[in-house]
Design a protein around this motif. Sequence first.
Motif, PDB file in Angstrom:
ATOM      1  N   GLY A  91      13.205 -38.908 -50.530  1.00 34.69           N
ATOM      2  CA  GLY A  91      13.398 -38.564 -51.937  1.00 34.69           C
ATOM      3  C   GLY A  91      13.310 -37.084 -52.241  1.00 34.69           C
ATOM      4  N   MET A  92      13.693 -36.251 -51.301  1.00 28.27           N
ATOM      5  CA  MET A  92      13.591 -34.804 -51.464  1.00 28.27           C
ATOM      6  C   MET A  92      14.898 -34.237 -52.024  1.00 28.27           C
ATOM      7  SD  MET A  92      10.572 -34.300 -50.753  1.00 28.27           S
ATOM      8  CE  MET A  92       9.229 -35.180 -50.003  1.00 28.27           C
ATOM      9  N   ILE A  93      15.037 -34.367 -53.332  1.00 33.50           N
ATOM     10  CA  ILE A  93      16.289 -34.039 -54.017  1.00 33.50           C
ATOM     11  C   ILE A  93      16.664 -32.565 -53.858  1.00 33.50           C
ATOM     12  CG2 ILE A  93      17.416 -33.971 -56.278  1.00 33.50           C
ATOM     13  CD1 ILE A  93      15.558 -36.447 -56.941  1.00 33.50           C
ATOM     14  N   GLY A  94      15.699 -31.666 -53.969  1.00 33.26           N
ATOM     15  CA  GLY A  94      15.985 -30.238 -53.836  1.00 33.26           C
ATOM     16  C   GLY A  94      16.566 -29.897 -52.479  1.00 33.26           C
ATOM     17  N   VAL A  95      15.982 -30.440 -51.426  1.00 33.57           N
ATOM     18  CA  VAL A  95      16.500 -30.181 -50.079  1.00 33.57           C
ATOM     19  C   VAL A  95      17.873 -30.823 -49.918  1.00 33.57           C
ATOM     20  CG1 VAL A  95      16.104 -30.453 -47.599  1.00 33.57           C
ATOM     21  CG2 VAL A  95      14.188 -29.989 -49.104  1.00 33.57           C
ATOM     22  N   MET A  96      18.051 -32.004 -50.490  1.00 35.14           N
ATOM     23  CA  MET A  96      19.366 -32.648 -50.421  1.00 35.14           C
ATOM     24  C   MET A  96      20.431 -31.730 -51.015  1.00 35.14           C
ATOM     25  SD  MET A  96      18.595 -36.608 -51.438  1.00 35.14           S
ATOM     26  CE  MET A  96      20.342 -37.008 -51.452  1.00 35.14           C
ATOM     27  N   LYS A  97      20.129 -31.116 -52.148  1.00 35.53           N
ATOM     28  CA  LYS A  97      21.085 -30.214 -52.784  1.00 35.53           C
ATOM     29  C   LYS A  97      21.422 -29.043 -51.873  1.00 35.53           C
ATOM     30  CE  LYS A  97      19.900 -31.346 -57.548  1.00 35.53           C
ATOM     31  NZ  LYS A  97      19.276 -30.879 -58.808  1.00 35.53           N
ATOM     32  N   VAL A  98      20.402 -28.467 -51.247  1.00 34.28           N
ATOM     33  CA  VAL A  98      20.623 -27.348 -50.318  1.00 34.28           C
ATOM     34  C   VAL A  98      21.514 -27.797 -49.159  1.00 34.28           C
ATOM     35  CG1 VAL A  98      19.508 -25.805 -48.651  1.00 34.28           C
ATOM     36  CG2 VAL A  98      18.483 -26.149 -50.913  1.00 34.28           C
ATOM     37  N   LEU A  99      21.192 -28.939 -48.568  1.00 32.40           N
ATOM     38  CA  LEU A  99      21.965 -29.433 -47.429  1.00 32.40           C
ATOM     39  C   LEU A  99      23.412 -29.731 -47.819  1.00 32.40           C
ATOM     40  CD1 LEU A  99      19.239 -31.781 -45.904  1.00 32.40           C
ATOM     41  CD2 LEU A  99      19.989 -29.559 -44.998  1.00 32.40           C
ATOM     42  N   ILE A 113      16.474 -38.740 -33.331  1.00 32.05           N
ATOM     43  CA  ILE A 113      16.559 -40.204 -33.278  1.00 32.05           C
ATOM     44  C   ILE A 113      17.765 -40.711 -34.084  1.00 32.05           C
ATOM     45  CG2 ILE A 113      14.138 -40.642 -32.689  1.00 32.05           C
ATOM     46  CD1 ILE A 113      13.656 -41.417 -35.645  1.00 32.05           C
ATOM     47  N   GLY A 114      18.840 -39.965 -34.000  1.00 27.59           N
ATOM     48  CA  GLY A 114      20.081 -40.341 -34.650  1.00 27.59           C
ATOM     49  C   GLY A 114      20.194 -39.978 -36.115  1.00 27.59           C
ATOM     50  N   LEU A 115      19.161 -39.383 -36.679  1.00 19.86           N
ATOM     51  CA  LEU A 115      19.149 -39.063 -38.104  1.00 19.86           C
ATOM     52  C   LEU A 115      19.309 -37.561 -38.333  1.00 19.86           C
ATOM     53  CD1 LEU A 115      16.105 -41.304 -39.104  1.00 19.86           C
ATOM     54  CD2 LEU A 115      18.533 -41.869 -39.337  1.00 19.86           C
ATOM     55  N   THR A 116      20.124 -37.211 -39.306  1.00 17.41           N
ATOM     56  CA  THR A 116      20.315 -35.812 -39.669  1.00 17.41           C
ATOM     57  C   THR A 116      19.255 -35.394 -40.686  1.00 17.41           C
ATOM     58  OG1 THR A 116      21.753 -36.275 -41.557  1.00 17.41           O
ATOM     59  CG2 THR A 116      22.828 -36.070 -39.387  1.00 17.41           C
ATOM     60  N   PRO A 117      19.131 -34.100 -40.952  1.00 16.78           N
ATOM     61  CA  PRO A 117      18.220 -33.669 -42.006  1.00 16.78           C
ATOM     62  C   PRO A 117      18.540 -34.317 -43.363  1.00 16.78           C
ATOM     63  CG  PRO A 117      18.765 -31.815 -40.622  1.00 16.78           C
ATOM     64  CD  PRO A 117      19.659 -32.952 -40.189  1.00 16.78           C
ATOM     65  N   HIS A 162      13.698 -31.144 -35.291  1.00 19.13           N
ATOM     66  CA  HIS A 162      14.172 -29.774 -35.418  1.00 19.13           C
ATOM     67  C   HIS A 162      13.544 -29.191 -36.686  1.00 19.13           C
ATOM     68  CE1 HIS A 162      17.081 -31.436 -32.612  1.00 19.13           C
ATOM     69  NE2 HIS A 162      17.374 -30.188 -32.282  1.00 19.13           N
ATOM     70  N   PRO A 163      13.460 -27.871 -36.780  1.00 16.67           N
ATOM     71  CA  PRO A 163      12.863 -27.277 -37.980  1.00 16.67           C
ATOM     72  C   PRO A 163      13.505 -27.756 -39.288  1.00 16.67           C
ATOM     73  CG  PRO A 163      13.095 -25.616 -36.278  1.00 16.67           C
ATOM     74  CD  PRO A 163      13.802 -26.855 -35.773  1.00 16.67           C
ATOM     75  N   LEU A 164      14.816 -27.973 -39.273  1.00 16.26           N
ATOM     76  CA  LEU A 164      15.483 -28.413 -40.494  1.00 16.26           C
ATOM     77  C   LEU A 164      15.083 -29.849 -40.871  1.00 16.26           C
ATOM     78  CD1 LEU A 164      17.326 -27.315 -42.655  1.00 16.26           C
ATOM     79  CD2 LEU A 164      19.288 -28.062 -41.288  1.00 16.26           C
ATOM     80  N   HIS A 165      14.814 -30.699 -39.886  1.00  9.95           N
ATOM     81  CA  HIS A 165      14.306 -32.050 -40.185  1.00  9.95           C
ATOM     82  C   HIS A 165      12.940 -31.952 -40.879  1.00  9.95           C
ATOM     83  CE1 HIS A 165      17.069 -33.362 -36.865  1.00  9.95           C
ATOM     84  NE2 HIS A 165      17.311 -34.306 -37.764  1.00  9.95           N
ATOM     85  N   HIS A 166      12.100 -31.090 -40.356  1.00 12.43           N
ATOM     86  CA  HIS A 166      10.763 -30.916 -40.928  1.00 12.43           C
ATOM     87  C   HIS A 166      10.862 -30.433 -42.382  1.00 12.43           C
ATOM     88  CE1 HIS A 166       6.434 -30.309 -40.793  1.00 12.43           C
ATOM     89  NE2 HIS A 166       6.641 -29.159 -41.408  1.00 12.43           N
ATOM     90  N   ALA A 167      11.714 -29.444 -42.613  1.00 15.31           N
ATOM     91  CA  ALA A 167      11.899 -28.931 -43.970  1.00 15.31           C
ATOM     92  C   ALA A 167      12.425 -30.031 -44.892  1.00 15.31           C
ATOM     93  CB  ALA A 167      12.848 -27.738 -43.961  1.00 15.31           C
ATOM     94  N   ALA A 168      13.345 -30.837 -44.391  1.00 14.58           N
ATOM     95  CA  ALA A 168      13.929 -31.908 -45.202  1.00 14.58           C
ATOM     96  C   ALA A 168      12.901 -32.975 -45.540  1.00 14.58           C
ATOM     97  CB  ALA A 168      15.117 -32.531 -44.465  1.00 14.58           C
ATOM     98  N   LYS A 169      12.134 -33.387 -44.560  1.00 14.55           N
ATOM     99  CA  LYS A 169      11.139 -34.448 -44.754  1.00 14.55           C
ATOM    100  C   LYS A 169      10.061 -34.043 -45.748  1.00 14.55           C
ATOM    101  CE  LYS A 169       7.777 -37.249 -42.213  1.00 14.55           C
ATOM    102  NZ  LYS A 169       7.211 -37.558 -40.899  1.00 14.55           N
ATOM    103  N   HIS A 170       9.689 -32.773 -45.740  1.00 23.86           N
ATOM    104  CA  HIS A 170       8.576 -32.305 -46.563  1.00 23.86           C
ATOM    105  C   HIS A 170       9.007 -31.579 -47.838  1.00 23.86           C
ATOM    106  CE1 HIS A 170       5.707 -33.666 -43.599  1.00 23.86           C
ATOM    107  NE2 HIS A 170       6.489 -33.133 -42.678  1.00 23.86           N
ATOM    108  N   GLY A 171      10.312 -31.609 -48.139  1.00 25.24           N
ATOM    109  CA  GLY A 171      10.782 -31.030 -49.398  1.00 25.24           C
ATOM    110  C   GLY A 171      10.708 -29.533 -49.475  1.00 25.24           C
TER     111      GLY A 171
END
Length: 164
Positions: free
Chosen positions: A64-72, A52-56, A23-32
Amino acid sequence: MHVMRYLLDKGADPNKPAHSGHHPLHHAAKHGRDEAARLLLSRGASIDVTYIGLTPLHFAAGYGMIGVMKVLLEHHADPNKVSEEGSTPLTEALHGTDSGVPESTSLKCVKLLVEAGADVNSANSETPLVIATRYGLTDCVKYLLKVGADPNITHIVFLVTAII
């Protein structure tokens, strides 16, 4: 970012997966992509959508995408969501070191997740402490013990504790 905003303005579905299943949010999460994640969420992207069972949040923590983690997490992503294989965002943050994420980054991810309420004793397949011990993540082990990780919880798959 401008193209994404334009497409969303023209009616693009922020929850439509690509052919790969991401999903677009997975892509954003993976790439920071912090701002892309924020934009997608503001346009109705589902916070705990799975691929595949994994959330963003699993993806952001594992890469290790700390900035995206904070947003999520600001948007109430579940820090204890268990994948089909039994991983949580916390265990993904630790496993990320096996793929090249520095321990210092993993530790920042772990701390962020613990502050958000992640269960340090989650034992769906293996505890965070077992993973940190296996990878030799000394700082992560120390932190997990400091915040209450139990070194005596048995690893479900192999029936061992963190000291082995």
